[in-house]
Write a protein that holds these residues in place. Structure first.
Motif, short mmCIF file in Angstrom:
data_model
loop_
_atom_site.label_atom_id
_atom_site.label_comp_id
_atom_site.label_asym_id
_atom_site.label_seq_id
_atom_site.Cartn_x
_atom_site.Cartn_y
_atom_site.Cartn_z
N ALA A 242 87.49 15.13 66.59
CA ALA A 242 86.98 15.46 65.36
C ALA A 242 86.81 14.24 64.24
O ALA A 242 85.85 13.55 63.82
CB ALA A 242 86.92 16.35 64.38
N GLN A 245 85.37 10.54 66.08
CA GLN A 245 84.43 11.00 66.01
C GLN A 245 83.51 10.37 64.71
O GLN A 245 82.96 9.55 64.34
CB GLN A 245 84.09 12.88 66.59
N HIS A 246 83.57 11.34 63.46
CA HIS A 246 83.62 10.29 62.18
C HIS A 246 83.43 9.27 61.98
O HIS A 246 83.26 7.98 61.19
CB HIS A 246 84.59 11.85 61.22
N SER A 290 79.94 16.02 69.15
CA SER A 290 79.20 15.88 68.18
C SER A 290 77.52 14.52 68.71
O SER A 290 77.79 13.86 69.31
CB SER A 290 79.66 14.17 67.31
N GLU A 292 75.21 14.05 67.06
CA GLU A 292 75.15 12.76 66.64
C GLU A 292 75.65 11.39 66.79
O GLU A 292 74.91 10.46 67.32
CB GLU A 292 75.18 11.96 65.63
#
Length: 457
Positions: A242, A245-246, A290, A292
């Motif tokens: 996570a 991913q950010h 994600s 996005e």
């Protein structure tokens, strides 16, 4: 200087950031005038004091232009000790024999705008070379190729896709089974793109949330900074954490990366190529990835077909891999280099190209042709199990039959040679199928061509 990588173009030159350290207003203005419009960021400070204890601030820059009159010797040494970019010195003639000059580019007063631009370009060119060869050193044990081998229609389409995708900067998502050559396709895209930076591989499945962030943001030694002006290959992208991913969403949005402290950011020019074995859309549907980021990583998509869907590639792939492995293992090329017919059209190669390569390497080390190795293996398998297809007629009773290889005496005589055993077994299977050699070849696990050759022998 000897250029070890492609020279920087004017457009690539504009993606770097530069810091000027000089207390001379006239020098600052000249450097700004000479480099303005040629680099993405140009900052100036009068003394190195504000930068001496902040590796995070220094990480914003690729090049420091250092006016030696602006600092003491120990201050320069301190910055040099933890700045991993390039340093361009501005010297007076009496400093030419100083130790700080060794191995560094420098300018002498008075200097022209052209001299400043050329010296900066040389320093940045060497930075790219350093990054590229650092990446190669990290991956030294792997001998990589970028040649896509095969003449099947699916492979021709893949080669065409690589050409089309190479000219773009858009992210690419490559999907396919394990062993199909996803990293090979990614390297081919990178090589054809003309990007001056290195190809850097990140195995996403081996990085935890904390280590991934730290590893990708540690100055010029991290994978993300190392891949600047090159390509970052995310292997096993469905395993991206996570936190990671950010970071990638931030990179794709503004081509910037936030510093560890969060107080500043730096520009970065990296092309992302991702690879997935399981299928990224499945991870999105399971809410482990994600949506996005998936949409941003999959601007361009590529699916590599498994080898069972393109068996014609074995005609070129088999001798090509044999030659490469002989070179790697320092072995002479065997006479059986072009014997690619084993199991052709019947075996599905679940391990894909990786399985072919492993089989060839095993045969080279055993000094045995793949046809012979495969035949002996299948002979052993057929002794333990036989497969018989029965067509049931309109009669209610199933006809009795004798299983291949079974008799009142189990196996073959112990004093028979392997050649005699092989001959008897082949003849028995052919007789069982009433002379149908194609059916017999499938039962034996060999090609019809190999069976015909055995008959001639």
């Amino acid at each position: 200087m000897t250029t070890l990588v492609k020279p920087l173009t004017e457009r690539q030159y504009q993606t770097f950031s530069v810091l000027v350290i000089s207390h001379q207003t006239e020098t600052q203005m000249q450097l700004q005038q000479a480099l303005s419009g040629h680099v993405s960021r140009l900052d100036t400070v009068t003394t190195p004091e504000s930068m001496m204890h902040s590796s995070q601030l220094l990480a914003l820059y690729d090049l420091i232009i250092f006016d030696t009159r602006a600092c003491q010797q120990h201050e320069l040494n301190h910055i040099v000790s933890f700045f991993e970019g390039e340093i361009l010195l501005i010297l007076s003639e009496n400093e030419l024999k100083s130790e700080i000059v060794q191995g560094r580019y420098y300018l002498l007063y008075p200097m022209t705008d052209h001299q400043i631009q050329q010296a900066a370009k040389c320093a940045l060119q060497r930075l790219i070379e350093t990054q590229k060869y650092t990446a190669l050193a990290q991956d030294l044990q792997k001998y990589h190729q970028t040649t896509i081998v095969g003449a099947s229609e699916k492979t021709k389409q893949l080669k065409q896709q690589i050409k089309q995708y190479a000219s773009s900067k858009a992210p690419v998502l490559i999907e396919g089974e394990a062993g199909t050559g996803k990293e090979l396709a990614a390297r081919a895209i990178h090589e054809a793109s003309g990007r001056v930076g290195p190809f850097v591989v990140v195995n996403c499945s081996k990085l935890s949330s904390d280590s991934a962030t730290a590893e990708l943001l540690c100055n010029h030694g991290g994978s993300l900074r190392l891949a600047n002006h090159g390509t970052l290959f995310l292997d096993g992208a469905e395993n991206i954490s996570a936190d990671f991913q950010h970071i990638l969403v931030q990179l794709l949005e503004g081509r910037t990366i936030q510093s560890v402290s969060g107080n500043s950011s730096y520009l970065i020019d990296v092309r992302l190529i991702s690879a997935s074995t399981k299928g990224m859309l499945n991870a999105v549907m399971e809410n482990t990835f994600s949506r996005e980021l998936y949409e941003r990583l999959s601007v361009l998509k590529m699916n590599i077909s498994p080898l069972r869907e393109r068996p014609a590639d074995l005609r070129e792939l088999f001798p090509y891999l044999t030659g490469r492995l002989c070179n790697k293992l320092s072995l002479p090329v065997p006479e059986w280099q072009n014997e690619y017919d084993f199991e052709q059209g019947t075996y599905e190669w679940p391990g894909n190209i990786r399985e072919v390569r492993n089989l060839i390497e095993r045969c080279l080390l055993l000094n045995k042709s793949p046809n012979d190795y495969w035949q002996e293996y299948m002979l052993q398998q057929s002794r333990h199990a036989s497969k018989v297809v029965i067509a049931v007629s309109h009669h209610s009773e199933i006809p009795e039959f004798q299983t291949i290889g079974t008799s009142s005496r189990r196996g073959y005589p112990s004093d028979w040679s392997l050649r005699e055993t092989e001959k008897a077994h082949i003849q028995q299977v052919v007789d069982f199928f009433d002379g149908n050699k194609s059916a017999a070849a499938r039962q034996l696990g060999i090609s019809r061509k190999t069976l015909d050759r055995k008959y001639k022998e």
